[in-house]
Design a protein around this motif. Structure first.
Motif, PDB file in Angstrom:
ATOM      1  N   ALA A 156      39.788  20.396  48.352  1.00  0.00           N
ATOM      2  CA  ALA A 156      39.149  21.511  47.638  1.00  0.00           C
ATOM      3  C   ALA A 156      39.265  22.806  48.435  1.00  0.00           C
ATOM      4  O   ALA A 156      39.550  23.868  47.861  1.00  0.00           O
ATOM      5  CB  ALA A 156      37.684  21.183  47.352  1.00  0.00           C
ATOM      6  N   LEU A 157      39.061  22.739  49.741  1.00  0.00           N
ATOM      7  CA  LEU A 157      39.184  23.949  50.559  1.00  0.00           C
ATOM      8  C   LEU A 157      40.612  24.474  50.569  1.00  0.00           C
ATOM      9  O   LEU A 157      40.828  25.688  50.529  1.00  0.00           O
ATOM     10  CB  LEU A 157      38.701  23.672  51.984  1.00  0.00           C
ATOM     11  CG  LEU A 157      37.192  23.480  52.134  1.00  0.00           C
ATOM     12  CD1 LEU A 157      36.835  23.091  53.570  1.00  0.00           C
ATOM     13  CD2 LEU A 157      36.440  24.723  51.725  1.00  0.00           C
ATOM     14  N   ILE A 158      41.587  23.579  50.603  1.00  0.00           N
ATOM     15  CA  ILE A 158      42.987  24.009  50.514  1.00  0.00           C
ATOM     16  C   ILE A 158      43.252  24.673  49.165  1.00  0.00           C
ATOM     17  O   ILE A 158      43.944  25.688  49.082  1.00  0.00           O
ATOM     18  CB  ILE A 158      43.938  22.826  50.770  1.00  0.00           C
ATOM     19  CG1 ILE A 158      43.871  22.424  52.245  1.00  0.00           C
ATOM     20  CG2 ILE A 158      45.368  23.166  50.377  1.00  0.00           C
ATOM     21  CD1 ILE A 158      44.601  21.142  52.576  1.00  0.00           C
ATOM     22  N   GLY A 159      42.678  24.111  48.083  1.00  0.00           N
ATOM     23  CA  GLY A 159      42.825  24.717  46.760  1.00  0.00           C
ATOM     24  C   GLY A 159      42.185  26.091  46.687  1.00  0.00           C
ATOM     25  O   GLY A 159      42.738  27.023  46.089  1.00  0.00           O
ATOM     26  N   ILE A 160      41.021  26.245  47.305  1.00  0.00           N
ATOM     27  CA  ILE A 160      40.338  27.539  47.313  1.00  0.00           C
ATOM     28  C   ILE A 160      41.176  28.572  48.060  1.00  0.00           C
ATOM     29  O   ILE A 160      41.387  29.693  47.569  1.00  0.00           O
ATOM     30  CB  ILE A 160      38.935  27.402  47.950  1.00  0.00           C
ATOM     31  CG1 ILE A 160      38.023  26.587  47.034  1.00  0.00           C
ATOM     32  CG2 ILE A 160      38.323  28.761  48.247  1.00  0.00           C
ATOM     33  CD1 ILE A 160      36.732  26.145  47.684  1.00  0.00           C
ATOM     34  N   ILE A 161      41.662  28.202  49.225  1.00  0.00           N
ATOM     35  CA  ILE A 161      42.481  29.131  50.016  1.00  0.00           C
ATOM     36  C   ILE A 161      43.780  29.447  49.290  1.00  0.00           C
ATOM     37  O   ILE A 161      44.238  30.597  49.263  1.00  0.00           O
ATOM     38  CB  ILE A 161      42.740  28.550  51.419  1.00  0.00           C
ATOM     39  CG1 ILE A 161      41.434  28.526  52.214  1.00  0.00           C
ATOM     40  CG2 ILE A 161      43.799  29.360  52.170  1.00  0.00           C
ATOM     41  CD1 ILE A 161      41.508  27.760  53.508  1.00  0.00           C
ATOM     42  N   GLY A 162      44.383  28.434  48.648  1.00  0.00           N
ATOM     43  CA  GLY A 162      45.624  28.655  47.908  1.00  0.00           C
ATOM     44  C   GLY A 162      45.447  29.622  46.744  1.00  0.00           C
ATOM     45  O   GLY A 162      46.285  30.505  46.529  1.00  0.00           O
ATOM     46  N   SER A 163      44.367  29.475  46.001  1.00  0.00           N
ATOM     47  CA  SER A 163      44.149  30.385  44.873  1.00  0.00           C
ATOM     48  C   SER A 163      43.803  31.790  45.352  1.00  0.00           C
ATOM     49  O   SER A 163      44.171  32.777  44.716  1.00  0.00           O
ATOM     50  CB  SER A 163      43.065  29.850  43.938  1.00  0.00           C
ATOM     51  OG  SER A 163      41.810  29.878  44.556  1.00  0.00           O
ATOM     52  N   LEU A 164      43.128  31.894  46.491  1.00  0.00           N
ATOM     53  CA  LEU A 164      42.842  33.209  47.055  1.00  0.00           C
ATOM     54  C   LEU A 164      44.135  33.890  47.513  1.00  0.00           C
ATOM     55  O   LEU A 164      44.330  35.085  47.276  1.00  0.00           O
ATOM     56  CB  LEU A 164      41.860  33.078  48.214  1.00  0.00           C
ATOM     57  CG  LEU A 164      41.277  34.361  48.777  1.00  0.00           C
ATOM     58  CD1 LEU A 164      40.527  35.125  47.696  1.00  0.00           C
ATOM     59  CD2 LEU A 164      40.343  34.035  49.919  1.00  0.00           C
ATOM     60  N   LEU A 165      45.020  33.127  48.134  1.00  0.00           N
ATOM     61  CA  LEU A 165      46.313  33.676  48.529  1.00  0.00           C
ATOM     62  C   LEU A 165      47.148  34.070  47.312  1.00  0.00           C
ATOM     63  O   LEU A 165      47.848  35.088  47.337  1.00  0.00           O
ATOM     64  CB  LEU A 165      47.071  32.679  49.395  1.00  0.00           C
ATOM     65  CG  LEU A 165      46.511  32.450  50.801  1.00  0.00           C
ATOM     66  CD1 LEU A 165      47.248  31.316  51.495  1.00  0.00           C
ATOM     67  CD2 LEU A 165      46.579  33.715  51.608  1.00  0.00           C
ATOM     68  N   ALA A 166      47.080  33.266  46.250  1.00  0.00           N
ATOM     69  CA  ALA A 166      47.813  33.596  45.025  1.00  0.00           C
ATOM     70  C   ALA A 166      47.295  34.900  44.423  1.00  0.00           C
ATOM     71  O   ALA A 166      48.081  35.742  43.983  1.00  0.00           O
ATOM     72  CB  ALA A 166      47.692  32.461  44.012  1.00  0.00           C
ATOM     73  N   ALA A 167      45.970  35.078  44.436  1.00  0.00           N
ATOM     74  CA  ALA A 167      45.399  36.326  43.916  1.00  0.00           C
ATOM     75  C   ALA A 167      45.865  37.516  44.745  1.00  0.00           C
ATOM     76  O   ALA A 167      46.190  38.576  44.201  1.00  0.00           O
ATOM     77  CB  ALA A 167      43.874  36.247  43.912  1.00  0.00           C
ATOM     78  N   GLY A 168      45.904  37.346  46.058  1.00  0.00           N
ATOM     79  CA  GLY A 168      46.390  38.420  46.916  1.00  0.00           C
ATOM     80  C   GLY A 168      47.854  38.726  46.658  1.00  0.00           C
ATOM     81  O   GLY A 168      48.266  39.892  46.635  1.00  0.00           O
ATOM     82  N   LEU A 169      48.645  37.688  46.428  1.00  0.00           N
ATOM     83  CA  LEU A 169      50.059  37.884  46.120  1.00  0.00           C
ATOM     84  C   LEU A 169      50.237  38.608  44.792  1.00  0.00           C
ATOM     85  O   LEU A 169      51.049  39.526  44.684  1.00  0.00           O
ATOM     86  CB  LEU A 169      50.781  36.537  46.080  1.00  0.00           C
ATOM     87  CG  LEU A 169      52.270  36.573  45.784  1.00  0.00           C
ATOM     88  CD1 LEU A 169      53.011  37.194  46.957  1.00  0.00           C
ATOM     89  CD2 LEU A 169      52.784  35.174  45.522  1.00  0.00           C
ATOM     90  N   PHE A 170      49.455  38.219  43.795  1.00  0.00           N
ATOM     91  CA  PHE A 170      49.536  38.897  42.494  1.00  0.00           C
ATOM     92  C   PHE A 170      49.087  40.350  42.608  1.00  0.00           C
ATOM     93  O   PHE A 170      49.611  41.226  41.917  1.00  0.00           O
ATOM     94  CB  PHE A 170      48.706  38.174  41.444  1.00  0.00           C
ATOM     95  CG  PHE A 170      49.208  36.791  41.107  1.00  0.00           C
ATOM     96  CD1 PHE A 170      50.562  36.500  41.113  1.00  0.00           C
ATOM     97  CD2 PHE A 170      48.323  35.779  40.802  1.00  0.00           C
ATOM     98  CE1 PHE A 170      51.023  35.237  40.809  1.00  0.00           C
ATOM     99  CE2 PHE A 170      48.774  34.514  40.493  1.00  0.00           C
ATOM    100  CZ  PHE A 170      50.131  34.240  40.504  1.00  0.00           C
ATOM    101  N   MET A 171      48.116  40.609  43.486  1.00  0.00           N
ATOM    102  CA  MET A 171      47.635  41.972  43.663  1.00  0.00           C
ATOM    103  C   MET A 171      48.727  42.837  44.301  1.00  0.00           C
ATOM    104  O   MET A 171      48.927  43.977  43.904  1.00  0.00           O
ATOM    105  CB  MET A 171      46.390  41.988  44.544  1.00  0.00           C
ATOM    106  CG  MET A 171      45.797  43.360  44.730  1.00  0.00           C
ATOM    107  SD  MET A 171      44.262  43.361  45.668  1.00  0.00           S
ATOM    108  CE  MET A 171      44.825  42.860  47.271  1.00  0.00           C
TER     109      MET A 171
END
Length: 73
Positions: free
Chosen positions: A8-23
């Motif tokens: 779950a923590l890896i998923g949270i960090i991954g989605s946060l990184l994806a949001a940063g990439l999209f930004m």
């Protein structure tokens, strides 16, 4: 239980990184960029809430126990 928390923590960090990439990179227009970033952040919030509820449920069911510093130590 430890493995579920780690996943779950890896998923949270991954989605946060994806949001940063999209930004940073975005899409063809600003609206697409904002939509993709919002979706990634929505996933992050959903995974965080699910992890929190899972930990509370596991404690109530007795599957996990607190192992903090003993009182009076």
């Amino acid at each position: 239980m430890k493995y579920w928390i780690i996943v779950a923590l890896i998923g949270i960090i991954g989605s946060l990184l994806a949001a940063g990439l999209f930004m940073v990179r975005g899409g063809p227009d600003e609206q697409d960029k904002a939509k993709r970033m919002a979706n990634a952040l929505t996933w992050r919030i959903g995974i965080s809430v699910f992890l929190f509820l899972t930990i509370i449920f596991s404690y109530v069911m007795g599957w996990i126990q607190p192992t903090g510093i003993p009182v009076g130590a």
